[in-house]
Design a protein around this motif. Structure first.
Motif, PDB file in Angstrom:
ATOM      1  N   THR A 162      18.454   2.159   9.760  1.00 29.96           N
ATOM      2  CA  THR A 162      18.267   2.153   8.315  1.00 29.96           C
ATOM      3  C   THR A 162      17.190   3.181   8.013  1.00 29.96           C
ATOM      4  O   THR A 162      16.528   3.686   8.929  1.00 29.96           O
ATOM      5  N   LEU A 163      17.008   3.497   6.740  1.00 33.04           N
ATOM      6  CA  LEU A 163      16.061   4.550   6.376  1.00 33.04           C
ATOM      7  C   LEU A 163      15.258   4.092   5.175  1.00 33.04           C
ATOM      8  O   LEU A 163      15.671   4.257   4.038  1.00 33.04           O
ATOM      9  N   ARG A 164      14.128   3.482   5.459  1.00 34.18           N
ATOM     10  CA  ARG A 164      13.255   3.047   4.371  1.00 34.18           C
ATOM     11  C   ARG A 164      11.815   3.453   4.660  1.00 34.18           C
ATOM     12  O   ARG A 164      11.078   3.826   3.777  1.00 34.18           O
ATOM     13  N   THR A 165      11.449   3.359   5.950  1.00 33.37           N
ATOM     14  CA  THR A 165      10.050   3.586   6.290  1.00 33.37           C
ATOM     15  C   THR A 165       9.895   4.859   7.115  1.00 33.37           C
ATOM     16  O   THR A 165      10.870   5.394   7.652  1.00 33.37           O
ATOM     17  N   GLY A 188       6.768  -1.563  -9.513  1.00 33.20           N
ATOM     18  CA  GLY A 188       7.593  -0.846  -8.541  1.00 33.20           C
ATOM     19  C   GLY A 188       8.888  -1.570  -8.217  1.00 33.20           C
ATOM     20  O   GLY A 188       9.389  -2.391  -8.985  1.00 33.20           O
ATOM     21  N   ASP A 189       9.423  -1.254  -7.036  1.00 33.13           N
ATOM     22  CA  ASP A 189      10.746  -1.755  -6.647  1.00 33.13           C
ATOM     23  C   ASP A 189      10.838  -3.280  -6.614  1.00 33.13           C
ATOM     24  O   ASP A 189      11.930  -3.829  -6.720  1.00 33.13           O
ATOM     25  N   VAL A 190       9.715  -3.966  -6.431  1.00 34.36           N
ATOM     26  CA  VAL A 190       9.751  -5.425  -6.301  1.00 34.36           C
ATOM     27  C   VAL A 190       9.772  -6.117  -7.667  1.00 34.36           C
ATOM     28  O   VAL A 190      10.083  -7.305  -7.763  1.00 34.36           O
ATOM     29  N   ALA A 240       2.952  -5.252  -5.257  1.00 36.31           N
ATOM     30  CA  ALA A 240       3.610  -3.936  -5.149  1.00 36.31           C
ATOM     31  C   ALA A 240       4.287  -3.838  -3.789  1.00 36.31           C
ATOM     32  O   ALA A 240       4.168  -2.837  -3.081  1.00 36.31           O
ATOM     33  N   THR A 241       5.005  -4.920  -3.416  1.00 37.64           N
ATOM     34  CA  THR A 241       5.548  -4.973  -2.055  1.00 37.64           C
ATOM     35  C   THR A 241       6.907  -4.293  -1.909  1.00 37.64           C
ATOM     36  O   THR A 241       7.496  -4.317  -0.830  1.00 37.64           O
ATOM     37  N   GLY A 242       7.429  -3.702  -2.976  1.00 40.32           N
ATOM     38  CA  GLY A 242       8.607  -2.857  -2.834  1.00 40.32           C
ATOM     39  C   GLY A 242       9.846  -3.588  -2.360  1.00 40.32           C
ATOM     40  O   GLY A 242      10.046  -4.773  -2.638  1.00 40.32           O
ATOM     41  N   SER A 268       9.690   5.034 -11.990  1.00 41.59           N
ATOM     42  CA  SER A 268       9.248   3.732 -12.509  1.00 41.59           C
ATOM     43  C   SER A 268       8.057   3.217 -11.713  1.00 41.59           C
ATOM     44  O   SER A 268       7.131   2.633 -12.280  1.00 41.59           O
ATOM     45  N   ALA A 269       8.088   3.425 -10.401  1.00 36.38           N
ATOM     46  CA  ALA A 269       6.977   2.946  -9.575  1.00 36.38           C
ATOM     47  C   ALA A 269       5.670   3.654  -9.928  1.00 36.38           C
ATOM     48  O   ALA A 269       4.589   3.114  -9.719  1.00 36.38           O
ATOM     49  N   THR A 270       5.763   4.868 -10.470  1.00 31.86           N
ATOM     50  CA  THR A 270       4.540   5.578 -10.838  1.00 31.86           C
ATOM     51  C   THR A 270       4.155   5.332 -12.298  1.00 31.86           C
ATOM     52  O   THR A 270       3.004   5.512 -12.664  1.00 31.86           O
ATOM     53  N   ALA A 274       0.834  -1.209   0.000  1.00 31.65           N
ATOM     54  CA  ALA A 274       0.000   0.000   0.000  1.00 31.65           C
ATOM     55  C   ALA A 274       0.861   1.248   0.000  1.00 31.65           C
ATOM     56  O   ALA A 274       0.691   2.148   0.810  1.00 31.65           O
ATOM     57  N   SER A 275       1.815   1.287  -0.923  1.00 29.45           N
ATOM     58  CA  SER A 275       2.666   2.471  -0.991  1.00 29.45           C
ATOM     59  C   SER A 275       2.566   3.079  -2.386  1.00 29.45           C
ATOM     60  O   SER A 275       1.502   3.011  -3.013  1.00 29.45           O
ATOM     61  N   LEU A 276       3.661   3.627  -2.869  1.00 29.72           N
ATOM     62  CA  LEU A 276       3.619   4.381  -4.120  1.00 29.72           C
ATOM     63  C   LEU A 276       3.051   3.580  -5.294  1.00 29.72           C
ATOM     64  O   LEU A 276       2.054   3.966  -5.912  1.00 29.72           O
TER      65      LEU A 276
HETATM   66  C1  LIG Z   1      14.830   7.347   1.959  1.00 27.51           C
HETATM   67  C2  LIG Z   1      14.504   7.132   0.498  1.00 27.51           C
HETATM   68  C3  LIG Z   1      14.779   8.146  -0.424  1.00 27.51           C
HETATM   69  C4  LIG Z   1      14.495   7.957  -1.779  1.00 27.51           C
HETATM   70  N1  LIG Z   1      14.771   8.970  -2.650  1.00 27.51           N
HETATM   71  C5  LIG Z   1      14.513   8.792  -3.981  1.00 27.51           C
HETATM   72  C6  LIG Z   1      14.800   9.819  -4.917  1.00 27.51           C
HETATM   73  O1  LIG Z   1      15.304  10.896  -4.560  1.00 27.51           O
HETATM   74  N2  LIG Z   1      14.518   9.601  -6.221  1.00 27.51           N
HETATM   75  C7  LIG Z   1      13.968   8.430  -6.667  1.00 27.51           C
HETATM   76  O2  LIG Z   1      13.742   8.268  -7.876  1.00 27.51           O
HETATM   77  N3  LIG Z   1      13.658   7.439  -5.797  1.00 27.51           N
HETATM   78  C8  LIG Z   1      13.934   7.591  -4.462  1.00 27.51           C
HETATM   79  N4  LIG Z   1      13.635   6.575  -3.572  1.00 27.51           N
HETATM   80  C9  LIG Z   1      13.057   5.313  -4.087  1.00 27.51           C
HETATM   81  C10 LIG Z   1      11.530   5.325  -4.106  1.00 27.51           C
HETATM   82  O3  LIG Z   1      11.041   5.785  -2.892  1.00 27.51           O
HETATM   83  C11 LIG Z   1      11.041   3.913  -4.402  1.00 27.51           C
HETATM   84  O4  LIG Z   1      11.447   3.590  -5.703  1.00 27.51           O
HETATM   85  C12 LIG Z   1       9.527   3.774  -4.262  1.00 27.51           C
HETATM   86  O5  LIG Z   1       9.126   3.999  -2.948  1.00 27.51           O
HETATM   87  C13 LIG Z   1       9.069   2.400  -4.711  1.00 27.51           C
HETATM   88  O6  LIG Z   1       7.706   2.255  -4.467  1.00 27.51           O
HETATM   89  P1  LIG Z   1       7.025   0.845  -4.259  1.00 27.51           P
HETATM   90  O7  LIG Z   1       5.600   1.122  -4.012  1.00 27.51           O
HETATM   91  O8  LIG Z   1       7.428  -0.050  -5.363  1.00 27.51           O
HETATM   92  O9  LIG Z   1       7.737   0.211  -2.973  1.00 27.51           O
HETATM   93  P2  LIG Z   1       7.732   0.689  -1.456  1.00 27.51           P
HETATM   94  O10 LIG Z   1       7.699   2.164  -1.400  1.00 27.51           O
HETATM   95  O11 LIG Z   1       8.869  -0.033  -0.819  1.00 27.51           O
HETATM   96  O12 LIG Z   1       6.367   0.139  -0.879  1.00 27.51           O
HETATM   97  C14 LIG Z   1       6.092  -1.214  -0.674  1.00 27.51           C
HETATM   98  C15 LIG Z   1       5.102  -1.350   0.447  1.00 27.51           C
HETATM   99  O13 LIG Z   1       4.699  -2.699   0.567  1.00 27.51           O
HETATM  100  C16 LIG Z   1       4.745  -3.090   1.920  1.00 27.51           C
HETATM  101  N5  LIG Z   1       4.916  -4.555   2.005  1.00 27.51           N
HETATM  102  C17 LIG Z   1       6.051  -5.267   1.832  1.00 27.51           C
HETATM  103  N6  LIG Z   1       5.823  -6.584   1.983  1.00 27.51           N
HETATM  104  C18 LIG Z   1       4.500  -6.722   2.264  1.00 27.51           C
HETATM  105  C19 LIG Z   1       3.655  -7.842   2.505  1.00 27.51           C
HETATM  106  N7  LIG Z   1       4.127  -9.095   2.484  1.00 27.51           N
HETATM  107  N8  LIG Z   1       2.349  -7.614   2.771  1.00 27.51           N
HETATM  108  C20 LIG Z   1       1.860  -6.338   2.783  1.00 27.51           C
HETATM  109  N9  LIG Z   1       2.612  -5.246   2.536  1.00 27.51           N
HETATM  110  C21 LIG Z   1       3.917  -5.429   2.279  1.00 27.51           C
HETATM  111  C22 LIG Z   1       5.917  -2.314   2.460  1.00 27.51           C
HETATM  112  O14 LIG Z   1       5.921  -2.244   3.859  1.00 27.51           O
HETATM  113  C23 LIG Z   1       5.692  -0.965   1.800  1.00 27.51           C
HETATM  114  O15 LIG Z   1       4.789  -0.173   2.511  1.00 27.51           O
HETATM  115  C24 LIG Z   1      13.916   6.739  -2.207  1.00 27.51           C
HETATM  116  C25 LIG Z   1      13.654   5.722  -1.273  1.00 27.51           C
HETATM  117  C26 LIG Z   1      13.942   5.903   0.065  1.00 27.51           C
HETATM  118  C27 LIG Z   1      13.668   4.798   1.034  1.00 27.51           C
END
Ligand SMILES: Cc1cc2nc3c(=O)[nH]c(=O)nc-3n(C[C@H](O)[C@H](O)[C@H](O)COP(=O)(O)OP(=O)(O)OC[C@H]3O[C@@H](n4cnc5c(N)ncnc54)[C@H](O)[C@@H]3O)c2cc1C
Ligand code: FES
Lengths: 107, 386
Positions: B119-122, B268-270, B106-108, B283-285, B9-11
């Protein structure tokens, strides 16, 4: 009312940033019209005077949100809030912006 | 399709939900996320959020009004722990099972952990770190000189801390930017008075009273009040182990984000899309649009060829990069200049060239020509693939 620059110093398709607080961006579109909006993108932190101007749309240089210069309203994500628009006039060859006062603040 | 489930439930998950509705899907929509928070934006966590310039309300990716419009069921604070592709069910950690016709993964990714280090992710990571950083000037050691490490170091320096960055490679960002521009980024640390040590790894962290000893492979030890690890991210695929999906540094999918099961897509990232996994906001968007089209069609119709793009804010400079660098590319500064191996006062634009064509561009504080060059790259890709 703030003088910006001489009319001939802002060619079509160009923009100029006015260092008011907050800053304002003034654009001349390809058809010669002048528009002014707040310079800072409502999404995060980028200067729209550095953006990509196409017709009446300005695309943010950071995450590509686009805004309609006539209304300030974003036409796509990630921006979700409108920009303030400002009136532009030309007096004796000089472009002026009329700063819109933010609602709720004293003039 | 009567039910579509989005896990994550993220980006990327939120953009997938928006795309489903925008593309006319009007069935049941369930969004599962293990974090308790509604979708928020991560990039500011290492930048304006850490320095206190942006508060939590600036991180929100959506609001209650939009969420109501999406008409989805949000199961937040609950982890998905399994997927049965044959039975078409998602298993939740709390024992519930969700029957679903379509699935968006979309679990990133999660920060690679280092016990004893922040660490710095959440958002929770960032809250904890921000709380420590407001306790007054301290010795901070950042392990990893990549984008997150460098941004975090810059934010710590801006807050008045004494900062050392450790990087195991000879230069930071070498695989992303190549040697010439990696050296330029290294200069940013030096100019800000941040110590930057390369070419030596960390062998261990030890607690020594209130401080932490950081042991280096070269025999030295650094003492730190706060240790922050920015050593990469690992895709969150563990919950899919035992499913029929092909995994390997991400969920393997075709060029249209579709897995071997046409009713399962990953974004997204996953997602490892056509052999490439991108860890970037853009890319995630962008991926969810094609992924959702293909999910609703039941086969791959859309295969986007976006130009990779990322930005980073460090030491008051905005770095933007688009395209793909490969070793051997020639790098030429075409606007602005380098000064003492770093960006000049007005920044610069550099073009990466291969066989006489521009394949990537890097800008420091030059957004306007960068946007132009990025668009040119996009047009070149379109022409090459149509
Ligand atoms: C500190 C930081 C700075 C960044 N700065 C930049 C930048 O300047 N420029 C840029 O291009 N990108 C940047 N990024 C990268 C960008 O934020 C990611 O590419 C983006 O968040 C990816 O989105 P996502 O939805 O794929 O994954 P995520 O944002 O990781 O979201 C995945 C979600 O799924 C949840 N999840 C995981 N496993 C499960 C499960 N089994 N069940 C339920 N939920 C689950 C996670 O907890 C999370 O909430 C940055 C990232 C970080 C951490
Ligand atoms: S700052 Fe303008 S779109 Fe993000």
């Amino acid at each position: 009312m703030i003088p910006v620059c001489r009319q001939e110093d802002l060619p079509e398709g160009e923009s100029v940033r006015v260092d008011t607080a907050p800053p304002i961006a003034v654009f001349r579109t390809d058809d010669g019209s002048l528009y002014a909006v707040d310079d800072t993108c409502t999404h995060q932190d980028a200067s729209l005077s550095e953006g990509w101007l196409e017709g009446c749309l300005i695309e943010c240089p950071l995450h590509a949100a686009a805004f309609d210069l006539r209304t300030g309203v974003p036409t796509c994500l990630p921006a979700r809030h409108a920009l303030r628009t400002h009136l532009v006039t030309v007096e004796e060859g000089v472009i002026h912006v009329h700063v819109t006062v933010r609602e709720g603040t004293a003039a | 399709m009567r039910t579509v489930t989005i896990v994550g439930a993220s980006l990327a998950g939120l953009y997938a939900a928006r795309e489903l509705r925008a593309q006319g899907y009007d069935g049941r929509l369930v969004v599962v996320g293990d974090e308790p928070h509604p979708p928020y934006d991560r990039p500011p966590l290492s930048k304006d959020f850490l320095t206190g310039r942006a508060d939590e309300d600036r991180l929100a990716l959506t609001d209650a009004e939009e969420r109501a419009g999406l008409d989805a069921e949000w199961l937040l604070g609950v982890r998905a722990r399994g997927l049965d592709t044959a039975a078409r069910t998602v298993l939740l950690e709390d024992g519930r099972t969700l029957a679903t016709d379509g699935l968006v993964i979309a679990t990133g990714a999660k920060a690679r952990p280092l016990p004893g280090a922040h660490t710095l992710r959440t958002l929770d990571d960032a809250r904890a770190l921000r709380a420590r950083l407001t306790e007054g000037p301290q010795q901070v050691v950042v392990i990893g000189g990549g984008f997150i490490g460098a941004e975090t170091a810059a934010s710590c320096a801006a807050l008045g801390h004494d900062v050392t960055v450790l990087e195991a490679a000879p230069l930071p960002l070498l695989p992303q930017l190549g040697p010439q521009m990696a050296a330029v980024c290294a200069t940013l640390h030096r100019r800000a008075g941040v110590r930057f040590r390369t070419g030596t790894g960390v062998t261990g962290l030890r607690r020594t009273g209130p401080a932490t000893a950081v042991d280096l492979a070269d025999g030295h030890t650094l003492s730190a009040d706060i240790v922050i690890a920015g050593i990469g991210a690992v895709p969150n695929t563990a919950w899919l182990a035992g499913s029929t999906l092909a995994l390997g540094d991400g969920v393997l999918c075709d060029e249209g984000c579709v897995t071997a099961s046409p009713q399962v897509v990953a974004v997204g990232d996953v997602a490892r899309v056509g052999g490439v996994r991108a860890e970037h906001w853009t890319s995630a968007t962008e991926q969810p649009r094609a992924a959702v089209t293909n999910l609703l069609a039941g086969r791959t119709l859309a295969t986007p060829h976006p130009v990779p793009y990322f930005w980073s804010d460090q030491y008051g400079s905005r770095i933007q990069f688009a395209g793909r660098y490969r070793p051997g590319d020639t790098v030429r500064v075409t606007e602005g200049e380098l000064l003492d191996e770093g960006p000049g006062d007005d920044g610069f634009l550099a073009r990466y060239e291969r066989d006489g064509t521009t394949v990537a561009v890097l800008a420091v504080d030059r957004p306007r020509p960068f946007t132009r060059a990025r668009r040119e790259l996009g047009r070149a890709v379109e022409t090459a693939t149509t």
